[in-house]
Design an enzyme around this catalytic site. Sequence first.
Site, mmCIF file in Angstrom:
data_model
loop_
_atom_site.group_PDB
_atom_site.id
_atom_site.type_symbol
_atom_site.label_atom_id
_atom_site.label_comp_id
_atom_site.label_asym_id
_atom_site.label_seq_id
_atom_site.Cartn_x
_atom_site.Cartn_y
_atom_site.Cartn_z
ATOM 1 N N ASP A 67 34.881 39.128 35.051
ATOM 2 C CA ASP A 67 34.550 38.935 36.460
ATOM 3 C C ASP A 67 35.646 38.205 37.218
ATOM 4 O O ASP A 67 36.575 37.647 36.618
ATOM 5 C CB ASP A 67 33.218 38.170 36.580
ATOM 6 N N ASP A 136 20.928 29.723 32.620
ATOM 7 C CA ASP A 136 19.801 30.537 33.096
ATOM 8 C C ASP A 136 19.814 31.934 32.447
ATOM 9 O O ASP A 136 19.050 32.811 32.839
ATOM 10 C CB ASP A 136 19.840 30.674 34.624
ATOM 11 N N HIS A 138 22.484 34.011 32.364
ATOM 12 C CA HIS A 138 23.404 35.012 32.923
ATOM 13 C C HIS A 138 24.584 35.270 31.989
ATOM 14 O O HIS A 138 25.016 34.386 31.252
ATOM 15 C CB HIS A 138 23.845 34.663 34.349
ATOM 16 N N GLU A 143 23.183 37.827 37.153
ATOM 17 C CA GLU A 143 22.212 36.753 37.322
ATOM 18 C C GLU A 143 20.810 37.250 36.960
ATOM 19 O O GLU A 143 20.583 38.464 36.890
ATOM 20 C CB GLU A 143 22.230 36.280 38.784
#
Length: 241
Positions: A67, A136, A138, A143
């Site tokens: 990314d 979380d 990801h 996400e």
Amino acid sequence: MKIIRAASYQDMSRKAANILSAQVIMKPNCVLGLATGSTPIGTYKQLIEWYEKGDLDFAEVSTVNLDEYRGLSKDDEQSYWHFMHVNLFDHINIDPARVHLPDGTNPDPAAACADYDAVIHDLGGIDLQLLGIGSDGHIAFNEPGAAFELGTHCANLTEDTIEANKRFFARKEDVPRQAYTMGIKTIMQARKILMVANGPKKAAIIKQAFFGPVMPEVPASILQMHPDFTLIGDAEALALI
Ligand code: GLP
């Protein structure tokens, strides 16, 4: 799914570097998928050390990173381009023409992401993808709730991720709100996947992602379905499993 228990962060990093090295030795012109975040830094340090000893040759290796922040240029010190050069590429004999990250400066998300999928496709796909995990769940910037079938796309960062990543920026306001990221589909198409995780902050999500149901709300959970997925965690990250 294979889980390897490492005694410490250093042990995790050495084990991960061993697997990446084996890939480079077995296929000198392989395509490595690489990751940012603090977790893989030790792995990169170990690879640099073995390169300096003459044990590794990256001359024919190609890399594709997961990314890049939308809007950040290559010379921006917070860009993932910069991160990868400081932490790995500047210290090994990788051919600059074989290094790939999404183009954060392309203002057209659809074009930037389609170009990146074309790069991965033209390279023949990813042989080994290295991953970290957000607390979380990801992976890359996919996400919670991101569709499993997405290729490279423009993602909106969640408050949690902005909060977690602000440590790399002078001010929280400076954290970009969007990123161009490989999608879950892109990641799942890698022939092998290797995840590194360390520290107590990852323990709960490791349990949920790999011993709970597979669902988009926990993006990493899809890795349970990958035919060649290995997780290397230190004692703290694997404490609940
Ligand atoms: C960022 C990256 C992810 C990475 C995550 C965890 O959000 N886009 O690829 O896995 O951070 O970072 P860390 O390794 O610092 O915990």
